[in-house]
Design a protein around this motif. Sequence first.
Motif, PDB file in Angstrom:
ATOM      1  N   ALA A  41       0.836  -1.201   0.000  1.00  0.00           N
ATOM      2  CA  ALA A  41       0.000   0.000   0.000  1.00  0.00           C
ATOM      3  C   ALA A  41       0.876   1.259   0.000  1.00  0.00           C
ATOM      4  N   LEU A  42       1.879   1.282   0.889  1.00  0.00           N
ATOM      5  CA  LEU A  42       2.769   2.445   0.953  1.00  0.00           C
ATOM      6  C   LEU A  42       3.560   2.590  -0.348  1.00  0.00           C
ATOM      7  N   ALA A  43       4.022   1.457  -0.903  1.00  0.00           N
ATOM      8  CA  ALA A  43       4.843   1.501  -2.111  1.00  0.00           C
ATOM      9  C   ALA A  43       4.057   2.075  -3.282  1.00  0.00           C
ATOM     10  N   LEU A  44       2.769   1.734  -3.350  1.00  0.00           N
ATOM     11  CA  LEU A  44       1.935   2.238  -4.443  1.00  0.00           C
ATOM     12  C   LEU A  44       1.835   3.753  -4.363  1.00  0.00           C
ATOM     13  N   ILE A  45       1.593   4.250  -3.134  1.00  0.00           N
ATOM     14  CA  ILE A  45       1.465   5.690  -2.938  1.00  0.00           C
ATOM     15  C   ILE A  45       2.803   6.385  -3.226  1.00  0.00           C
ATOM     16  N   VAL A  46       3.876   5.861  -2.628  1.00  0.00           N
ATOM     17  CA  VAL A  46       5.183   6.515  -2.764  1.00  0.00           C
ATOM     18  C   VAL A  46       5.689   6.398  -4.209  1.00  0.00           C
ATOM     19  N   GLY A  47       5.513   5.213  -4.817  1.00  0.00           N
ATOM     20  CA  GLY A  47       5.970   5.002  -6.198  1.00  0.00           C
ATOM     21  C   GLY A  47       5.294   5.972  -7.150  1.00  0.00           C
ATOM     22  N   LEU A  48       3.975   6.169  -6.994  1.00  0.00           N
ATOM     23  CA  LEU A  48       3.249   7.102  -7.862  1.00  0.00           C
ATOM     24  C   LEU A  48       3.628   8.536  -7.540  1.00  0.00           C
ATOM     25  N   ALA A  49       3.848   8.817  -6.237  1.00  0.00           N
ATOM     26  CA  ALA A  49       4.230  10.170  -5.840  1.00  0.00           C
ATOM     27  C   ALA A  49       5.571  10.555  -6.459  1.00  0.00           C
ATOM     28  N   ARG A  50       6.447   9.561  -6.640  1.00  0.00           N
ATOM     29  CA  ARG A  50       7.761   9.863  -7.217  1.00  0.00           C
ATOM     30  C   ARG A  50       7.653  10.245  -8.686  1.00  0.00           C
ATOM     31  N   LEU A  51       6.500   9.931  -9.315  1.00  0.00           N
ATOM     32  CA  LEU A  51       6.284  10.295 -10.722  1.00  0.00           C
ATOM     33  C   LEU A  51       5.391  11.525 -10.838  1.00  0.00           C
ATOM     34  N   SER A  52       5.077  12.131  -9.693  1.00  0.00           N
ATOM     35  CA  SER A  52       4.153  13.268  -9.700  1.00  0.00           C
ATOM     36  C   SER A  52       4.749  14.461 -10.448  1.00  0.00           C
ATOM     37  N   ALA A  53       3.870  15.306 -10.977  1.00  0.00           N
ATOM     38  CA  ALA A  53       4.325  16.519 -11.635  1.00  0.00           C
ATOM     39  C   ALA A  53       4.725  17.569 -10.597  1.00  0.00           C
ATOM     40  N   ASN A  54       4.235  17.402  -9.379  1.00  0.00           N
ATOM     41  CA  ASN A  54       4.513  18.352  -8.304  1.00  0.00           C
ATOM     42  C   ASN A  54       5.889  18.097  -7.698  1.00  0.00           C
ATOM     43  N   ARG A  55       6.743  19.125  -7.711  1.00  0.00           N
ATOM     44  CA  ARG A  55       8.125  18.954  -7.278  1.00  0.00           C
ATOM     45  C   ARG A  55       8.232  18.595  -5.799  1.00  0.00           C
ATOM     46  N   ALA A  56       7.406  19.207  -4.958  1.00  0.00           N
ATOM     47  CA  ALA A  56       7.459  18.955  -3.509  1.00  0.00           C
ATOM     48  C   ALA A  56       7.067  17.504  -3.211  1.00  0.00           C
ATOM     49  N   VAL A  57       6.006  17.041  -3.866  1.00  0.00           N
ATOM     50  CA  VAL A  57       5.554  15.658  -3.678  1.00  0.00           C
ATOM     51  C   VAL A  57       6.671  14.697  -4.086  1.00  0.00           C
ATOM     52  N   ARG A  58       7.333  15.040  -5.210  1.00  0.00           N
ATOM     53  CA  ARG A  58       8.434  14.205  -5.694  1.00  0.00           C
ATOM     54  C   ARG A  58       9.568  14.158  -4.672  1.00  0.00           C
ATOM     55  N   VAL A  60       9.565  14.784  -1.349  1.00  0.00           N
ATOM     56  CA  VAL A  60       9.214  14.086  -0.107  1.00  0.00           C
ATOM     57  C   VAL A  60       9.250  12.573  -0.337  1.00  0.00           C
ATOM     58  N   SER A  61       8.678  12.125  -1.453  1.00  0.00           N
ATOM     59  CA  SER A  61       8.617  10.679  -1.680  1.00  0.00           C
ATOM     60  C   SER A  61      10.005  10.101  -1.963  1.00  0.00           C
ATOM     61  N   THR A  62      10.870  10.899  -2.587  1.00  0.00           N
ATOM     62  CA  THR A  62      12.234  10.425  -2.835  1.00  0.00           C
ATOM     63  C   THR A  62      12.992  10.264  -1.527  1.00  0.00           C
ATOM     64  N   VAL A  63      12.848  11.250  -0.635  1.00  0.00           N
ATOM     65  CA  VAL A  63      13.506  11.174   0.676  1.00  0.00           C
ATOM     66  C   VAL A  63      13.018   9.936   1.419  1.00  0.00           C
ATOM     67  N   TYR A  64      11.704   9.724   1.403  1.00  0.00           N
ATOM     68  CA  TYR A  64      11.123   8.556   2.081  1.00  0.00           C
ATOM     69  C   TYR A  64      11.745   7.265   1.555  1.00  0.00           C
ATOM     70  N   ALA A  65      11.735   7.112   0.237  1.00  0.00           N
ATOM     71  CA  ALA A  65      12.222   5.856  -0.350  1.00  0.00           C
ATOM     72  C   ALA A  65      13.701   5.644  -0.028  1.00  0.00           C
ATOM     73  N   GLU A  66      14.501   6.714  -0.174  1.00  0.00           N
ATOM     74  CA  GLU A  66      15.938   6.586   0.073  1.00  0.00           C
ATOM     75  C   GLU A  66      16.225   6.278   1.541  1.00  0.00           C
ATOM     76  N   LEU A  67      15.482   6.947   2.414  1.00  0.00           N
ATOM     77  CA  LEU A  67      15.695   6.766   3.853  1.00  0.00           C
ATOM     78  C   LEU A  67      15.487   5.308   4.249  1.00  0.00           C
ATOM     79  N   PHE A  68      14.366   4.742   3.846  1.00  0.00           N
ATOM     80  CA  PHE A  68      14.043   3.407   4.327  1.00  0.00           C
ATOM     81  C   PHE A  68      14.713   2.297   3.525  1.00  0.00           C
ATOM     82  N   ARG A  69      15.093   2.634   2.280  1.00  0.00           N
ATOM     83  CA  ARG A  69      15.810   1.646   1.485  1.00  0.00           C
ATOM     84  C   ARG A  69      17.224   1.434   2.039  1.00  0.00           C
TER      85      ARG A  69
END
Lengths: 233, 262
Positions: A41-58, A60-69
């Motif tokens: 569920a989280l991956a779907l949200i974060v994965g799509l957020a990383r493709l968002s047109a909105n720079r801030a959303v992108r 935040v989601s990149t930081v999230y993915a990198e942090l936990f990866r």
Amino acid sequence: MSETLRQSLDLSLFWEFRYTLLAGLAQNLYVFACAAVLALALALIVGLARLSANRAVRAVSTVYAELFRNTPEFVLIIWVYYVLPILLSRMLATKFNMSPFLAAVLALGVAYSGFLSETVRAGVQSIPRGHSEAGLSLGMTRFQILRRIIIPQAVRRMLPEALSQFVSLFKATSIVSLIAVPDIMYQVSMINVDQMRPLPLYTGAALLFCLVIIAATQLIQILSDRWRKRGWA
Amino acid sequence: MSAAAHPPAAILRVSKLRKAFGYHEVLRDISFDIAAGSVVSIIGASGSGKSTLLRCLNYLEEPTAGEIYLNGEPMGFRVKSDGKRVADSAANLGRMRAQIGMVFQQFNLWPHMTAEQNVAEALIQVKGLGKAEASKIAREYLAKVNLLEKADAYPARLSGGQQQRVAIARALAMEPKVLLFDEATSSLDPELTGEVLEVMRQLALEGMTMVVVTHEMGFAREVSNRVIFLHQGVVEEDGPPEQVFGRPTSERCRQFLSSVLG
């Protein structure tokens, strides 16, 4: 030497404690299932957020993915169990109790959502833009295109990669005994305290993990072969 | 004929259209009207802006400036009561796009759906039809492009020409007012272009309004009743095919035609 080998392969002790050990395995499966759903569920949200047109959303989601990866599950599980409740208790000014099970699910779910979000992103990106444009030109909305055109195709492309992530997640459930979730490793060490025979016990646990994963992988292979036969890419 | 007494109304109006990607101006100040029932071919060298122009017509590319009107209704923007222009809602844009069909060079069929499901999808999602009715209409349009027997085949099992005919059926099933073709035969093997051109020819005969970006000069000359020659984002020549092919006024158009016709 041969005596040691014989001892490790003599699984009669393992068989003797089969009910306790199976109850332990059930805990692993339970943690796995809950963490997998959370991660997906989280991956779907974060994965799509990383493709968002909105720079801030992108961002935040990149930081999230990198942090936990890039945080070891081992460290994360201890952090969630010992540090997070203290933080939350201070912030909410109430006593906050974290059960070992909840901590295990949260830590593993979040950790693997980081990996899986990359898989989701790659899967969605691999669908040609033209497929979306065809939908747009027919008057479909972005959400309809995502739900009906992109996700069904992306899921199929993501399957092999996601499968290996889930195998890793199941293996990672073997560390939850660290915070006293009564899983198979926990049961094995408890029995060992009593019986003092680590060789057959730990060998048995290793074989059991292996067996479960091979069986599950085969099952999924059969399923996806069936999909392929129906003509899906 | 009575055409002069009842001049056909412009179904699509393009007014002072501009499109730039960064500093690169692809379209500069393009205006034209397209009459209902006409078949307009847009020709020009690669890089002349033909595909960009076509993609602006249904707002797959957002124009940098200028307006597009479908049946007098502005596309992609609304004029508020105080005269200010605001971007149109996604729902409205979708409703307008549903009236403009598009056929792509790469077909863009959805590979996880059968031919019939490809055609039925937008009928269900956009027009809100029930499954059974959408499926019935889908099969009618597949029959129209002579592919009824392939209704249950997935795109991977179809030839390029068959895929493109399914894509045409998919666009037609929405009963669009205008149909856009973006180099619809350019990625087909030569022996497969014929079956797609034949379907397009048939649609033209039935009075479908079509805007066709094409390299097929034979189609432009024989089927369309108007040819627009685009050069570096500007309309250089615009007229009936006899005029554009027979006695073009623009030097660049003459050069282009002699290079492609040999």
